[in-house]
Enzyme design. Sequence first.
Site, PDB file in Angstrom:
ATOM      1  N   GLY A  60      30.506  39.181  44.246  1.00 56.89           N
ATOM      2  CA  GLY A  60      30.867  39.557  42.880  1.00 56.89           C
ATOM      3  C   GLY A  60      32.327  39.946  42.513  1.00 56.89           C
ATOM      4  O   GLY A  60      32.731  40.094  41.223  1.00 56.89           O
ATOM      5  N   HIS A  61      33.246  39.878  43.485  1.00 57.67           N
ATOM      6  CA  HIS A  61      34.514  40.488  43.539  1.00 57.67           C
ATOM      7  C   HIS A  61      35.553  39.592  44.248  1.00 57.67           C
ATOM      8  O   HIS A  61      36.053  40.103  45.122  1.00 57.67           O
ATOM      9  CB  HIS A  61      34.701  41.927  43.960  1.00 57.67           C
ATOM     10  CG  HIS A  61      35.622  42.630  43.512  1.00 57.67           C
ATOM     11  ND1 HIS A  61      36.971  42.533  44.023  1.00 57.67           N
ATOM     12  CD2 HIS A  61      36.109  43.405  42.447  1.00 57.67           C
ATOM     13  CE1 HIS A  61      37.758  43.494  43.538  1.00 57.67           C
ATOM     14  NE2 HIS A  61      37.241  43.869  42.392  1.00 57.67           N
ATOM     15  N   PHE A  62      35.899  38.461  43.883  1.00 61.65           N
ATOM     16  CA  PHE A  62      35.459  37.471  42.726  1.00 61.65           C
ATOM     17  C   PHE A  62      35.049  36.429  43.553  1.00 61.65           C
ATOM     18  O   PHE A  62      35.895  35.855  44.300  1.00 61.65           O
ATOM     19  CB  PHE A  62      36.322  37.209  41.778  1.00 61.65           C
ATOM     20  CG  PHE A  62      36.984  38.700  41.226  1.00 61.65           C
ATOM     21  CD1 PHE A  62      36.421  39.061  40.213  1.00 61.65           C
ATOM     22  CD2 PHE A  62      38.135  39.424  41.508  1.00 61.65           C
ATOM     23  CE1 PHE A  62      36.735  40.488  39.508  1.00 61.65           C
ATOM     24  CE2 PHE A  62      38.583  40.553  41.029  1.00 61.65           C
ATOM     25  CZ  PHE A  62      37.862  41.161  40.183  1.00 61.65           C
ATOM     26  N   HIS A  68      30.113  42.531  49.156  1.00 68.14           N
ATOM     27  CA  HIS A  68      30.954  42.657  47.962  1.00 68.14           C
ATOM     28  C   HIS A  68      31.723  41.373  47.225  1.00 68.14           C
ATOM     29  O   HIS A  68      31.998  41.487  46.163  1.00 68.14           O
ATOM     30  CB  HIS A  68      31.939  44.004  47.899  1.00 68.14           C
ATOM     31  CG  HIS A  68      32.916  43.909  49.255  1.00 68.14           C
ATOM     32  ND1 HIS A  68      32.557  44.501  50.468  1.00 68.14           N
ATOM     33  CD2 HIS A  68      34.204  43.231  49.443  1.00 68.14           C
ATOM     34  CE1 HIS A  68      33.250  44.351  51.191  1.00 68.14           C
ATOM     35  NE2 HIS A  68      34.398  43.737  50.955  1.00 68.14           N
ATOM     36  N   ILE A  87      38.617  39.126  46.667  1.00 71.38           N
ATOM     37  CA  ILE A  87      39.652  39.953  46.879  1.00 71.38           C
ATOM     38  C   ILE A  87      38.853  41.583  47.200  1.00 71.38           C
ATOM     39  O   ILE A  87      37.922  41.825  46.423  1.00 71.38           O
ATOM     40  CB  ILE A  87      40.500  40.687  45.440  1.00 71.38           C
ATOM     41  CG1 ILE A  87      41.475  39.261  45.200  1.00 71.38           C
ATOM     42  CG2 ILE A  87      41.472  41.620  45.725  1.00 71.38           C
ATOM     43  CD1 ILE A  87      42.078  39.474  43.734  1.00 71.38           C
TER      44      ILE A  87
END
Length: 155
Positions: free
Chosen positions: A57-59, A54, A64
């Site tokens: 893409g986050h971020f 994750h 986070i």
Amino acid sequence: MTEEATTTLSSADITEIMKLLPHRYPFLMVDKIIEIDGDNTAIGIKNVTVNEPHFTGHFPEAPIMPGVLLIEGMAQTAGAICAKKEGQTGNLVYFMTIENARFRKPVVPGDRVEFHVKKNKQRGNIWKFHCDAKVDGALVAEADIGAMIVRKDQA
């Protein structure tokens, strides 16, 4: 096996957790359970690393952990209580409700999250929990969640 033996588990490593929960990589959000008090409370551990999918893409510039994954870690810790109480690891624990969710501080790679769950109520196969997520003792998220235990052959 006595009732006490089926409901008491002082801790669980990843092997035991994988017997209790159907979740697997990349969606298993609990690495270890350091404490289970019967069917009342538990503390699950998630060691957050930048290698988790994750974070791509986050971020990418400032990773986070998504809040929904903190909620999932709470639910999985609660699910371990339900599964252990039932004494049948073949059952499924469905996450049914979420109320009063609050996200207080960001969780970043390198953090060790503790999921503190406490059973508030149980009626039949429906369980209600209050959950806190903490990093270094500081509250980072909280929620009230509901779960339902379903036999696999009824799912």
